[in-house]
Design a protein around this motif. Structure first.
Motif, mmCIF file in Angstrom:
data_model
loop_
_atom_site.group_PDB
_atom_site.id
_atom_site.type_symbol
_atom_site.label_atom_id
_atom_site.label_comp_id
_atom_site.label_asym_id
_atom_site.label_seq_id
_atom_site.Cartn_x
_atom_site.Cartn_y
_atom_site.Cartn_z
ATOM 1 N N TRP A 158 33.154 -15.156 0.185
ATOM 2 C CA TRP A 158 31.790 -15.304 0.701
ATOM 3 C C TRP A 158 31.627 -14.674 2.078
ATOM 4 O O TRP A 158 30.548 -14.150 2.394
ATOM 5 N N LEU A 159 32.668 -14.691 2.893
ATOM 6 C CA LEU A 159 32.586 -14.016 4.196
ATOM 7 C C LEU A 159 32.422 -12.508 4.030
ATOM 8 O O LEU A 159 31.589 -11.885 4.698
ATOM 9 N N ILE A 160 33.207 -11.926 3.157
ATOM 10 C CA ILE A 160 33.116 -10.483 2.945
ATOM 11 C C ILE A 160 31.802 -10.115 2.277
ATOM 12 O O ILE A 160 31.153 -9.132 2.639
ATOM 13 N N LEU A 161 31.357 -10.930 1.317
ATOM 14 C CA LEU A 161 30.073 -10.669 0.684
ATOM 15 C C LEU A 161 28.931 -10.775 1.707
ATOM 16 O O LEU A 161 27.999 -9.975 1.681
ATOM 17 N N GLY A 162 29.024 -11.753 2.598
ATOM 18 C CA GLY A 162 28.036 -11.869 3.670
ATOM 19 C C GLY A 162 28.053 -10.665 4.592
ATOM 20 O O GLY A 162 27.002 -10.190 5.037
ATOM 21 N N LEU A 163 29.240 -10.146 4.876
ATOM 22 C CA LEU A 163 29.364 -8.942 5.705
ATOM 23 C C LEU A 163 28.684 -7.755 5.044
ATOM 24 O O LEU A 163 27.909 -7.032 5.682
ATOM 25 N N TRP A 164 28.941 -7.547 3.743
ATOM 26 C CA TRP A 164 28.290 -6.449 3.033
ATOM 27 C C TRP A 164 26.769 -6.624 3.033
ATOM 28 O O TRP A 164 26.027 -5.657 3.185
ATOM 29 N N PHE A 165 26.300 -7.877 2.844
ATOM 30 C CA PHE A 165 24.856 -8.136 2.799
ATOM 31 C C PHE A 165 24.202 -7.860 4.154
ATOM 32 O O PHE A 165 23.159 -7.211 4.224
ATOM 33 N N ILE A 166 24.814 -8.332 5.228
ATOM 34 C CA ILE A 166 24.260 -8.093 6.565
ATOM 35 C C ILE A 166 24.259 -6.607 6.884
ATOM 36 O O ILE A 166 23.287 -6.078 7.446
ATOM 37 N N LEU A 167 25.319 -5.919 6.520
ATOM 38 C CA LEU A 167 25.374 -4.477 6.735
ATOM 39 C C LEU A 167 24.282 -3.767 5.939
ATOM 40 O O LEU A 167 23.629 -2.843 6.451
ATOM 41 N N ALA A 168 24.040 -4.206 4.702
ATOM 42 C CA ALA A 168 22.994 -3.603 3.881
ATOM 43 C C ALA A 168 21.613 -3.829 4.490
ATOM 44 O O ALA A 168 20.811 -2.898 4.578
ATOM 45 N N ILE A 169 21.331 -5.041 4.930
ATOM 46 C CA ILE A 169 20.024 -5.334 5.528
ATOM 47 C C ILE A 169 19.828 -4.564 6.831
ATOM 48 O O ILE A 169 18.736 -4.091 7.137
ATOM 49 N N SER A 170 20.909 -4.393 7.587
ATOM 50 C CA SER A 170 20.792 -3.669 8.859
ATOM 51 C C SER A 170 20.426 -2.203 8.648
ATOM 52 O O SER A 170 19.922 -1.561 9.565
ATOM 53 N N CYS A 171 20.649 -1.678 7.470
ATOM 54 C CA CYS A 171 20.279 -0.292 7.192
ATOM 55 C C CYS A 171 18.765 -0.102 7.123
ATOM 56 O O CYS A 171 18.272 1.019 7.252
ATOM 57 N N PHE A 172 18.031 -1.175 6.938
ATOM 58 C CA PHE A 172 16.576 -1.089 6.838
ATOM 59 C C PHE A 172 15.863 -1.433 8.148
ATOM 60 O O PHE A 172 14.646 -1.362 8.227
ATOM 61 N N VAL A 173 16.610 -1.833 9.174
ATOM 62 C CA VAL A 173 16.026 -2.227 10.452
ATOM 63 C C VAL A 173 15.985 -1.017 11.377
ATOM 64 O O VAL A 173 17.016 -0.377 11.597
ATOM 65 N N PRO A 174 14.813 -0.696 11.928
ATOM 66 C CA PRO A 174 14.754 0.421 12.879
ATOM 67 C C PRO A 174 15.347 -0.005 14.220
ATOM 68 O O PRO A 174 14.818 -0.877 14.901
ATOM 69 N N TRP A 175 16.464 0.598 14.607
ATOM 70 C CA TRP A 175 17.155 0.210 15.839
ATOM 71 C C TRP A 175 16.748 1.042 17.037
ATOM 72 O O TRP A 175 17.066 0.723 18.162
ATOM 73 N N SER A 176 16.028 2.118 16.845
ATOM 74 C CA SER A 176 15.683 3.006 17.932
ATOM 75 C C SER A 176 14.569 2.422 18.786
ATOM 76 O O SER A 176 13.539 1.989 18.288
ATOM 77 N N ALA A 177 14.747 2.436 20.102
ATOM 78 C CA ALA A 177 13.716 1.962 21.014
ATOM 79 C C ALA A 177 12.654 3.026 21.231
ATOM 80 O O ALA A 177 11.562 2.742 21.723
ATOM 81 N N ASN A 178 12.929 4.259 20.850
ATOM 82 C CA ASN A 178 12.002 5.373 21.068
ATOM 83 C C ASN A 178 11.274 5.765 19.797
ATOM 84 O O ASN A 178 10.858 6.910 19.649
ATOM 85 N N ARG A 179 11.088 4.841 18.886
ATOM 86 C CA ARG A 179 10.424 5.190 17.633
ATOM 87 C C ARG A 179 8.944 5.436 17.869
ATOM 88 O O ARG A 179 8.328 4.912 18.793
ATOM 89 N N GLU A 180 8.363 6.257 17.011
ATOM 90 C CA GLU A 180 6.941 6.603 17.125
ATOM 91 C C GLU A 180 6.082 5.416 16.709
ATOM 92 O O GLU A 180 6.409 4.680 15.807
ATOM 93 N N GLN A 181 4.946 5.295 17.371
ATOM 94 C CA GLN A 181 4.057 4.166 17.065
ATOM 95 C C GLN A 181 2.816 4.619 16.362
ATOM 96 O O GLN A 181 2.265 5.570 16.444
#
Length: 64
Positions: free
Chosen positions: A41-64
């Motif tokens: 479950w720890l490793i599955l949680g790691l894969w899930f969090i990593l997958a969700i983080s791929c959809f989060v815009p991390w750039s502070a300079n993104r266009e508005q």
């Protein structure tokens, strides 16, 4: 969802779904849900969090 990261995120979500179905996951070794449930479950949680983080815009300079 733009760029390659959205495809990587979808791939990781498919991986998590398959791991839930199959009952084992891979890191550096095969970890079975029945033999090591905490590690599984720890490793599955790691894969899930990593997958969700791929959809989060991390750039502070993104266009508005």
């Amino acid at each position: 969802m733009t760029g390659i990261w959205s495809f990587i995120g979808v791939g990781l979500l498919v991986w998590v779904g398959y791991d839930l179905y199959a009952g084992y996951t891979l890191l550096w070794d095969t970890i079975y849900r029945d033999e090591d449930p905490v590690g599984y479950w720890l490793i599955l949680g790691l894969w899930f969090i990593l997958a969700i983080s791929c959809f989060v815009p991390w750039s502070a300079n993104r266009e508005q």
